[in-house]
Design a protein around this motif. Structure first.
Motif, PDB file in Angstrom:
ATOM      1  N   MET A   1     -75.779  -1.773  -8.352  1.00 45.97           N
ATOM      2  CA  MET A   1     -74.439  -1.700  -7.841  1.00 45.97           C
ATOM      3  C   MET A   1     -74.505  -1.406  -6.340  1.00 45.97           C
ATOM      4  O   MET A   1     -75.311  -0.601  -5.903  1.00 45.97           O
ATOM      5  CB  MET A   1     -73.690  -0.577  -8.572  1.00 45.97           C
ATOM      6  N   THR A   2     -73.694  -2.096  -5.555  1.00 50.51           N
ATOM      7  CA  THR A   2     -73.650  -1.856  -4.118  1.00 50.51           C
ATOM      8  C   THR A   2     -72.213  -1.628  -3.692  1.00 50.51           C
ATOM      9  O   THR A   2     -71.269  -1.962  -4.407  1.00 50.51           O
ATOM     10  CB  THR A   2     -74.216  -3.058  -3.331  1.00 50.51           C
ATOM     11  N   ALA A   3     -72.078  -1.067  -2.515  1.00 47.10           N
ATOM     12  CA  ALA A   3     -70.747  -0.834  -1.950  1.00 47.10           C
ATOM     13  C   ALA A   3     -70.818  -1.022  -0.448  1.00 47.10           C
ATOM     14  O   ALA A   3     -71.852  -0.782   0.173  1.00 47.10           O
ATOM     15  CB  ALA A   3     -70.264   0.570  -2.280  1.00 47.10           C
ATOM     16  N   ARG A   4     -69.731  -1.443   0.131  1.00 44.12           N
ATOM     17  CA  ARG A   4     -69.632  -1.564   1.578  1.00 44.12           C
ATOM     18  C   ARG A   4     -68.516  -0.643   2.035  1.00 44.12           C
ATOM     19  O   ARG A   4     -67.400  -0.692   1.521  1.00 44.12           O
ATOM     20  CB  ARG A   4     -69.315  -2.989   2.002  1.00 44.12           C
ATOM     21  N   VAL A   5     -68.843   0.173   3.019  1.00 45.47           N
ATOM     22  CA  VAL A   5     -67.882   1.135   3.535  1.00 45.47           C
ATOM     23  C   VAL A   5     -67.733   0.909   5.030  1.00 45.47           C
ATOM     24  O   VAL A   5     -68.719   0.833   5.749  1.00 45.47           O
ATOM     25  CB  VAL A   5     -68.350   2.588   3.263  1.00 45.47           C
ATOM     26  N   ASP A   6     -66.511   0.772   5.503  1.00 44.54           N
ATOM     27  CA  ASP A   6     -66.228   0.691   6.929  1.00 44.54           C
ATOM     28  C   ASP A   6     -65.641   2.013   7.366  1.00 44.54           C
ATOM     29  O   ASP A   6     -64.655   2.485   6.791  1.00 44.54           O
ATOM     30  CB  ASP A   6     -65.234  -0.434   7.236  1.00 44.54           C
ATOM     31  N   ILE A   7     -66.242   2.609   8.379  1.00 47.45           N
ATOM     32  CA  ILE A   7     -65.745   3.877   8.907  1.00 47.45           C
ATOM     33  C   ILE A   7     -65.272   3.632  10.330  1.00 47.45           C
ATOM     34  O   ILE A   7     -66.062   3.245  11.187  1.00 47.45           O
ATOM     35  CB  ILE A   7     -66.833   4.967   8.880  1.00 47.45           C
ATOM     36  N   ASN A   8     -63.998   3.817  10.571  1.00 48.00           N
ATOM     37  CA  ASN A   8     -63.422   3.627  11.891  1.00 48.00           C
ATOM     38  C   ASN A   8     -63.635   4.893  12.710  1.00 48.00           C
ATOM     39  O   ASN A   8     -63.084   5.945  12.402  1.00 48.00           O
ATOM     40  CB  ASN A   8     -61.923   3.313  11.760  1.00 48.00           C
ATOM     41  N   THR A   9     -64.469   4.787  13.760  1.00 46.20           N
ATOM     42  CA  THR A   9     -64.775   5.960  14.580  1.00 46.20           C
ATOM     43  C   THR A   9     -63.961   6.021  15.858  1.00 46.20           C
ATOM     44  O   THR A   9     -63.906   7.053  16.503  1.00 46.20           O
ATOM     45  CB  THR A   9     -66.268   5.996  14.937  1.00 46.20           C
ATOM     46  N   ALA A  10     -63.349   4.902  16.248  1.00 48.02           N
ATOM     47  CA  ALA A  10     -62.531   4.867  17.466  1.00 48.02           C
ATOM     48  C   ALA A  10     -61.535   3.734  17.335  1.00 48.02           C
ATOM     49  O   ALA A  10     -61.812   2.709  16.727  1.00 48.02           O
ATOM     50  CB  ALA A  10     -63.392   4.680  18.696  1.00 48.02           C
ATOM     51  N   ASP A  11     -60.370   3.916  17.936  1.00 49.24           N
ATOM     52  CA  ASP A  11     -59.329   2.905  17.872  1.00 49.24           C
ATOM     53  C   ASP A  11     -58.465   3.030  19.115  1.00 49.24           C
ATOM     54  O   ASP A  11     -58.042   4.119  19.466  1.00 49.24           O
ATOM     55  CB  ASP A  11     -58.476   3.110  16.620  1.00 49.24           C
TER      56      ASP A  11
END
Length: 90
Positions: free
Chosen positions: A1-11
């Protein structure tokens, strides 16, 4: 099982950004290649801000409407015509 996580560090909103492929670096710093009305190009040094996977913010050195090149041609290098160190001739 795999997962992809996007973490927004700046906007940031309403910033000037260019594709990462348009940003180059040398000993003097980061630059983009500006294309003039006559088609000639010149390196323009810029201050980069935050990056994403595809774009980089330009904090200083570029104005909205400036034409930039995303293509890059490496400078030619000279090569020796002798066979020293290379594969044997056939």
């Amino acid at each position: 099982m795999t997962a992809r996580v996007d973490i927004n560090t700046a906007d940031k909103k309403n910033v000037l950004a260019v594709p990462l492929s348009a940003l180059h670096t040398d000993a003097k710093g980061s630059y983009v290649i500006i294309v003039g009305a006559d088609g000639k190009t010149v390196n323009k040094y810029v201050q980069a801000g935050i990056y994403s996977d595809e774009y980089v913010e330009i904090v200083k050195g570029l104005a909205a409407g400036d034409k930039i090149s995303t293509e890059y041609t490496a400078k030619k290098t000279t090569t020796s015509s002798n066979n020293h160190g290379g594969p044997p001739p056939f």
